[in-house]
Design a protein around this motif. Structure first.
Motif, short mmCIF file in Angstrom:
data_model
loop_
_atom_site.label_atom_id
_atom_site.label_comp_id
_atom_site.label_asym_id
_atom_site.label_seq_id
_atom_site.Cartn_x
_atom_site.Cartn_y
_atom_site.Cartn_z
N ASN A 1 -26.91 -37.01 -12.29
CA ASN A 1 -26.89 -38.36 -11.73
C ASN A 1 -26.64 -38.25 -10.22
O ASN A 1 -25.54 -37.85 -9.80
N VAL A 2 -27.65 -38.60 -9.41
CA VAL A 2 -27.51 -38.42 -7.95
C VAL A 2 -26.75 -39.60 -7.35
O VAL A 2 -27.17 -40.74 -7.41
N ILE A 3 -25.61 -39.27 -6.75
CA ILE A 3 -24.74 -40.30 -6.14
C ILE A 3 -25.18 -40.61 -4.71
O ILE A 3 -25.12 -41.74 -4.25
N GLY A 4 -25.59 -39.58 -3.98
CA GLY A 4 -25.96 -39.79 -2.58
C GLY A 4 -26.67 -38.58 -2.00
O GLY A 4 -26.71 -37.51 -2.62
N LEU A 5 -27.22 -38.80 -0.81
CA LEU A 5 -27.86 -37.73 -0.04
C LEU A 5 -27.17 -37.69 1.32
O LEU A 5 -27.17 -38.69 2.05
N SER A 6 -26.56 -36.55 1.64
CA SER A 6 -25.85 -36.41 2.91
C SER A 6 -26.56 -35.35 3.74
O SER A 6 -26.81 -34.24 3.25
N VAL A 7 -26.89 -35.69 4.99
CA VAL A 7 -27.69 -34.77 5.82
C VAL A 7 -27.07 -34.60 7.21
O VAL A 7 -26.35 -35.48 7.68
N LEU A 8 -27.40 -33.48 7.82
CA LEU A 8 -26.94 -33.24 9.20
C LEU A 8 -27.69 -34.17 10.15
O LEU A 8 -27.10 -34.84 10.97
N CYS A 9 -29.02 -34.18 10.01
CA CYS A 9 -29.82 -34.96 10.95
C CYS A 9 -31.04 -35.59 10.29
O CYS A 9 -31.83 -34.88 9.66
N ASN A 10 -31.15 -36.89 10.45
CA ASN A 10 -32.36 -37.60 9.99
C ASN A 10 -33.24 -37.80 11.21
O ASN A 10 -33.02 -38.71 12.00
N ARG A 11 -34.21 -36.90 11.37
CA ARG A 11 -35.04 -36.97 12.58
C ARG A 11 -36.37 -37.67 12.28
O ARG A 11 -37.22 -37.76 13.14
N GLY A 12 -36.52 -38.16 11.04
CA GLY A 12 -37.80 -38.75 10.66
C GLY A 12 -37.69 -40.20 10.27
O GLY A 12 -38.61 -40.72 9.64
N ASN A 13 -36.53 -40.83 10.60
CA ASN A 13 -36.37 -42.23 10.23
C ASN A 13 -36.56 -42.42 8.72
O ASN A 13 -37.09 -43.44 8.28
N VAL A 14 -36.13 -41.44 7.95
CA VAL A 14 -36.34 -41.48 6.50
C VAL A 14 -35.37 -42.49 5.89
O VAL A 14 -34.19 -42.53 6.25
#
Ligand SMILES: O=P(O)(O)OC[C@H]1O[C@H](OP(=O)(O)OP(=O)(O)O)[C@H](O)[C@@H]1O
Ligand SMILES: O=C(O)c1cc(=O)[nH]c(=O)[nH]1
Length: 220
Positions: A150-163
């Motif tokens: 069950n995916v709770i969240g997505l944590s990233v260093l950098c969103n460089r694509g306006n995703v």
């Protein structure tokens, strides 16, 4: 470290922002700017503090496992799980990675090494270094769901694509840095048009040129 500007400064100091070149990304898109995550991965203390922040918005009691796709995000999954465990009242947050077959058999991410048991029925935080198209993160999320997590969240260093969440299976995204940067398909790339040499040191430039050479040779 408290704002995008401070983090950007930190990335710059670490030599992780490279401009004025012609890069090819894993998605096949082209750009003049490269966020060199590998310059950050050289620095365990820095990565540890970035991962502490990546895990910060989440309740540690709610995350059983942190999942990252190979290669870079394996490091992020380890450090993020470590810091979540430190905030946990009891028990340990596990870290596992999703991989792809090098033999071309497994074209989608899978959990080998017995890691599938830790994904099934677990609450999962997915971590990723960079989002350009969000394709790699989306495929990781799909793999977790396929294995019963069950995916709770997505944590990233950098969103460089306006995703946005709609590009990653509806999962909420937390990015330490939001840095929208222009990218181009190979066909529309202005650097290709102007003959700017492809960077073969960073990114997928070497593979791109090899493919182009093979296609040119076939035409002869
Ligand atoms: O959002 P996307 O368009 O999918 O692009 C971002 C992905 O591309 C890069 O992976 P790379 O292939 O360089 O991975 P690695 O060096 O971690 O193996 C980056 O580390 C992300 O995983
Ligand atoms: O999309 C990618 O492949 C990518 C972009 C970027 O800025 N840095 C990187 O390591 N990968």
């Amino acid at each position: 470290m408290s704002s995008d500007a401070t983090l950007m400064e930190l990335f710059e100091q670490a030599g992780a922002i490279i401009t004025n070149s012609h890069f090819v990304y894993s998605s096949g898109r082209h750009s003049s700017v490269y966020l060199n995550k590998d310059a950050l991965y050289l620095r365990p203390e820095l990565i540890s503090s970035l991962c502490e922040r990546m895990g910060q918005p989440y309740d540690p009691e709610q995350i059983d496992v942190v999942v990252g796709p190979v290669i870079g995000a394996v490091i992020l999954s380890q450090w993020t799980a470590y810091h979540l465990t430190r905030r946990k009242l009891s028990g340990e947050t596990r870290a596992v990675f999703a991989e792809k077959g090098s033999d071309g058999v497994d074209k989608q991410f899978f959990f080998g090494r017995g890691y599938d048991k830790f994904v099934k029925g677990s609450n999962v935080l997915v971590v990723e270094d960079i989002l350009t198209t969000g394709g790699s993160a989306r495929q990781t999320i799909e793999a977790v769901r396929r294995y019963g997590g069950n995916v709770i969240g997505l944590s990233v260093l950098c969103n460089r694509g306006n995703v946005g969440p709609e590009q990653v299976g509806g999962v909420p995204i937390h990015a330490l840095v939001e840095l929208p940067l222009q990218t181009y398909t190979a066909e529309e790339c202005p650097f290709c048009r102007d003959g700017v040499p492809v960077n073969t040191e960073l990114g997928k430039g070497r593979a791109f040129l090899a493919k182009q050479q093979a296609a040119d040779a076939q035409k002869l």
